[in-house]
Design a protein around this motif. Sequence first.
Motif, PDB file in Angstrom:
ATOM      1  N   LEU A  17     -29.196  29.563 -19.055  1.00  0.00           N
ATOM      2  CA  LEU A  17     -29.099  29.436 -20.509  1.00  0.00           C
ATOM      3  C   LEU A  17     -30.448  28.955 -21.015  1.00  0.00           C
ATOM      4  O   LEU A  17     -30.890  27.856 -20.655  1.00  0.00           O
ATOM      5  CB  LEU A  17     -28.006  28.425 -20.875  1.00  0.00           C
ATOM      6  N   THR A  18     -31.115  29.765 -21.812  1.00  0.00           N
ATOM      7  CA  THR A  18     -32.432  29.391 -22.319  1.00  0.00           C
ATOM      8  C   THR A  18     -32.507  29.601 -23.824  1.00  0.00           C
ATOM      9  O   THR A  18     -31.799  30.440 -24.394  1.00  0.00           O
ATOM     10  CB  THR A  18     -33.551  30.211 -21.651  1.00  0.00           C
ATOM     11  N   PHE A  19     -33.367  28.817 -24.459  1.00  0.00           N
ATOM     12  CA  PHE A  19     -33.659  28.929 -25.885  1.00  0.00           C
ATOM     13  C   PHE A  19     -35.171  28.998 -26.030  1.00  0.00           C
ATOM     14  O   PHE A  19     -35.882  28.179 -25.457  1.00  0.00           O
ATOM     15  CB  PHE A  19     -33.132  27.707 -26.653  1.00  0.00           C
ATOM     16  N   ASP A  20     -35.656  29.949 -26.789  1.00  0.00           N
ATOM     17  CA  ASP A  20     -37.098  30.106 -26.972  1.00  0.00           C
ATOM     18  C   ASP A  20     -37.546  29.519 -28.307  1.00  0.00           C
ATOM     19  O   ASP A  20     -36.825  29.601 -29.305  1.00  0.00           O
ATOM     20  CB  ASP A  20     -37.498  31.584 -26.930  1.00  0.00           C
ATOM     21  N   GLY A  21     -38.725  28.927 -28.296  1.00  0.00           N
ATOM     22  CA  GLY A  21     -39.374  28.506 -29.529  1.00  0.00           C
ATOM     23  C   GLY A  21     -38.821  27.265 -30.196  1.00  0.00           C
ATOM     24  O   GLY A  21     -39.078  27.059 -31.375  1.00  0.00           O
ATOM     25  N   LEU A  22     -38.080  26.436 -29.475  1.00  0.00           N
ATOM     26  CA  LEU A  22     -37.539  25.218 -30.076  1.00  0.00           C
ATOM     27  C   LEU A  22     -38.337  24.001 -29.637  1.00  0.00           C
ATOM     28  O   LEU A  22     -38.774  23.905 -28.492  1.00  0.00           O
ATOM     29  CB  LEU A  22     -36.076  25.026 -29.673  1.00  0.00           C
ATOM     30  N   SER A  23     -38.505  23.061 -30.564  1.00  0.00           N
ATOM     31  CA  SER A  23     -39.182  21.803 -30.231  1.00  0.00           C
ATOM     32  C   SER A  23     -38.252  20.964 -29.355  1.00  0.00           C
ATOM     33  O   SER A  23     -37.072  21.283 -29.202  1.00  0.00           O
ATOM     34  CB  SER A  23     -39.524  21.031 -31.510  1.00  0.00           C
ATOM     35  N   ASP A  24     -38.768  19.877 -28.817  1.00  0.00           N
ATOM     36  CA  ASP A  24     -37.991  19.053 -27.896  1.00  0.00           C
ATOM     37  C   ASP A  24     -36.642  18.624 -28.461  1.00  0.00           C
ATOM     38  O   ASP A  24     -35.605  18.839 -27.848  1.00  0.00           O
ATOM     39  CB  ASP A  24     -38.783  17.814 -27.476  1.00  0.00           C
ATOM     40  N   ASP A  58     -34.990  19.770 -31.102  1.00  0.00           N
ATOM     41  CA  ASP A  58     -34.163  20.934 -31.436  1.00  0.00           C
ATOM     42  C   ASP A  58     -33.593  21.585 -30.177  1.00  0.00           C
ATOM     43  O   ASP A  58     -32.458  22.063 -30.175  1.00  0.00           O
ATOM     44  CB  ASP A  58     -34.958  21.967 -32.235  1.00  0.00           C
ATOM     45  N   LEU A  59     -34.372  21.602 -29.113  1.00  0.00           N
ATOM     46  CA  LEU A  59     -33.920  22.165 -27.845  1.00  0.00           C
ATOM     47  C   LEU A  59     -32.757  21.349 -27.280  1.00  0.00           C
ATOM     48  O   LEU A  59     -31.732  21.906 -26.884  1.00  0.00           O
ATOM     49  CB  LEU A  59     -35.078  22.212 -26.851  1.00  0.00           C
ATOM     50  N   ILE A  60     -32.894  20.051 -27.262  1.00  0.00           N
ATOM     51  CA  ILE A  60     -31.815  19.174 -26.776  1.00  0.00           C
ATOM     52  C   ILE A  60     -30.568  19.367 -27.629  1.00  0.00           C
ATOM     53  O   ILE A  60     -29.457  19.488 -27.100  1.00  0.00           O
ATOM     54  CB  ILE A  60     -32.267  17.702 -26.764  1.00  0.00           C
ATOM     55  N   ASN A  61     -30.743  19.432 -28.943  1.00  0.00           N
ATOM     56  CA  ASN A  61     -29.588  19.629 -29.835  1.00  0.00           C
ATOM     57  C   ASN A  61     -28.920  20.981 -29.601  1.00  0.00           C
ATOM     58  O   ASN A  61     -27.698  21.089 -29.686  1.00  0.00           O
ATOM     59  CB  ASN A  61     -30.005  19.469 -31.293  1.00  0.00           C
ATOM     60  N   ALA A  62     -29.698  22.024 -29.306  1.00  0.00           N
ATOM     61  CA  ALA A  62     -29.125  23.343 -29.025  1.00  0.00           C
ATOM     62  C   ALA A  62     -28.278  23.295 -27.758  1.00  0.00           C
ATOM     63  O   ALA A  62     -27.161  23.833 -27.721  1.00  0.00           O
ATOM     64  CB  ALA A  62     -30.233  24.387 -28.894  1.00  0.00           C
TER      65      ALA A  62
END
Length: 169
Positions: A10-17, A19-23
Amino acid sequence: MPRESLWPFLTFDGLSDSDLINAYRKVYLETYVQAPDGQRVMLHDWTGAHVNFPPWQFDHAFSKTSQYREGLDHDTFSLERAKRMLWIREVIQATNGTVFRYVGTRQSGRGRQVKRRSFLVHEENYLVVLNDPDAEGKPFQFITAYPVYDLDYLKRIRRENTLLEERRA
C-alpha cells in the motif's frame, strides 16, 4: 531478480510526512475498525475466531523503536510496516503462502503473563501478533504486524512458542 511479494504494498505518492501518516491511519481505521458507511468491521481468522482491531493500536503497530525488545516507547512512524498494512487481513485468513499459527506467552507491561497468537508467513518472514481473549467469547486483540529480518529472532519465535497449525494457500 527480486522475488515478487505475496500481496501488494500500500503506497501513497506525493504526500508530506503528516499527510502520509494520516492517509495510512485512515486506511487502517476504514479497513480494520469502522467502514466508511459507519459499520463496525468484523474480521475473522481462518479458524473463524473474531479479531478486534482497536483504533488506538495504529500508533503501536505502525511505529518502530530502536529498543523493541525492552518494550520502550516508539520512536517513529514505520513506512515499512504501514506499506504492509493490508497484508494483516490476508495473513490471518491465510489467503496466500505458508502461514504458521503459534501460541505463546509474554509478560505484559503490567507484569502479568499474556497469551498470544502469532501468525508467521514463511515466504515473507512477516509476523502478525494478536493477544488471546481475556474471557470466553471475547475476540482476539490485534497488537502489531511487521517484517522480521533477524533470523535469530525467527528461531526464537519457533523455539519459544507452540506451533498450532500450518496453513498453505
